[in-house]
Design an enzyme around this catalytic site. Structure first.
Site, short mmCIF file in Angstrom:
data_model
loop_
_atom_site.label_atom_id
_atom_site.label_comp_id
_atom_site.label_asym_id
_atom_site.label_seq_id
_atom_site.Cartn_x
_atom_site.Cartn_y
_atom_site.Cartn_z
N PRO A 33 30.43 -36.48 31.22
CA PRO A 33 30.46 -35.50 30.14
C PRO A 33 30.28 -34.08 30.67
CG PRO A 33 28.75 -37.18 29.81
CD PRO A 33 29.27 -37.35 31.18
N GLU A 34 31.06 -33.15 30.14
CA GLU A 34 30.90 -31.75 30.50
C GLU A 34 30.12 -31.07 29.37
OE1 GLU A 34 34.31 -29.94 32.29
OE2 GLU A 34 35.02 -31.81 33.14
N LYS A 60 24.66 -28.95 30.79
CA LYS A 60 24.78 -30.39 30.56
C LYS A 60 23.45 -31.02 30.14
CE LYS A 60 28.47 -30.64 33.96
NZ LYS A 60 28.91 -31.24 35.24
N ARG A 85 16.48 -22.89 36.28
CA ARG A 85 17.37 -23.32 37.37
C ARG A 85 18.85 -23.26 36.98
NH1 ARG A 85 13.56 -27.77 37.75
NH2 ARG A 85 15.10 -29.15 36.82
N ARG A 93 33.88 -33.72 44.56
CA ARG A 93 34.73 -34.22 43.48
C ARG A 93 36.18 -33.94 43.84
NH1 ARG A 93 32.00 -34.17 38.59
NH2 ARG A 93 33.66 -35.54 37.86
#
Ligand SMILES: [Zn+2]
Length: 270
Positions: free
Chosen positions: A2-3, A52, A121, A253
């Site tokens: 999921p993005e 996310k 972060r 990726r």
């Protein structure tokens, strides 16, 4: 995987289903059982997405932090729910609706300080109002030799962008993924940010990600891939120009790009 668009859609769904309601919480799998007992029957205050990361804010200052990772998923049931599967980490239910969370690497109970530490972060999230693209631009310049295609997946630089959006946005911007960050001008960056934000906004309202302009006729050489909802992601042939798509590993990726439509100096055909 999921993005950010999916997480924002879930936050809206959970807001609609649970906010201001007293919610039953359980952990059929057992790994969240102690936390579920603390939450059970409390009032759900808000659901919020940053990149996310999904946060459920409960009365009493309790916060549930969820990250879906590669395989986590929520399942929603209107009306009486089925018996939970034994893998359900967290079940939220009201008389009207039930949501089951399965397979998340992260589902933890935290407090406001814990949430602040997570947010500290994360780079700006294009789907959040007030997110400043120039903050991202400054981060890009801290590692000037880093390829832009690598930086876009770094959640400390920009949050919520996943592999499909980095691939398709770089294509639409006409920027080669190995372009060094310092070669990206502020104007190019702002254009790329807007492309990412617009694609993700479209994705946040629908379940299926699509990046193509439906009015754009696919190149005849694209063949079957011309019916796909992407320009280059997992394609062999560029949907726009018919060139062969290149694939390289980038930040662990698969990165797809068209060397004809995307140039190292940036500045594509549009
Ligand atoms: Zn092309």
């Amino acid at each position: 995987m999921p993005e950010g668009n999916t997480i924002h859609r879930l936050a809206r769904e959970h807001t609609r289903d649970f906010v201001r309601r007293l919610v039953r919480v359980s952990s059929p799998q057992g790994r969240f059982a102690g936390e579920a007992r603390r939450l059970d029957g409390r009032r759900f205050r808000a659901a919020d997405a940053v990149g996310k990361h999904l946060f459920h804010l409960w009365e009493g200052g309790l916060i549930v932090h969820v990250h879906l990772g590669m395989a986590g998923e929520f399942y929603r049931f209107a009306g009486p729910p089925p018996e939970p599967r034994p893998t359900v980490r967290m079940r939220l239910s009201t008389p009207a609706v039930t949501t089951d969370l399965i397979g998340p690497p992260t589902c933890e109970l935290i407090d406001e300080a814990g949430r602040a530490a997570i947010l500290a972060r994360l780079g700006p999230d294009p789907l959040r109002r007030g997110a400043n693209p120039m903050t991202v631009f400054e981060s890009l310049y801290k590692r000037p030799d880093r390829p832009i295609g690598d930086a876009l997946l770094d959640q400390r630089v920009i949050s919520g962008v996943g592999n499909i959006y980095r691939i398709e946005a770089l294509f639409l911007a006409g920027i080669h993924p190995l372009t060094r960050s310092r070669r990206i001008s502020p104007a190019q960056w702002l254009a790329l940010w807007e492309l990412i934000r617009d694609l993700m906004r479209r994705g946040a309202t629908r379940r299926r990600i699509s990046t193509v302009d439906p009015s754009e006729v696919p190149h005849p050489a694209a063949g079957r891939g011309g019916r796909d909802p992407f320009y280059v992601y997992q394609h062999e042939i560029c949907r726009r120009c018919g060139s062969r798509i290149r694939e390289i590993p980038l930040s662990g990726r698969r990165m797809f790009f068209c060397a004809t439509c995307q140039r190292k100096t940036g500045g594509g055909r549009r």
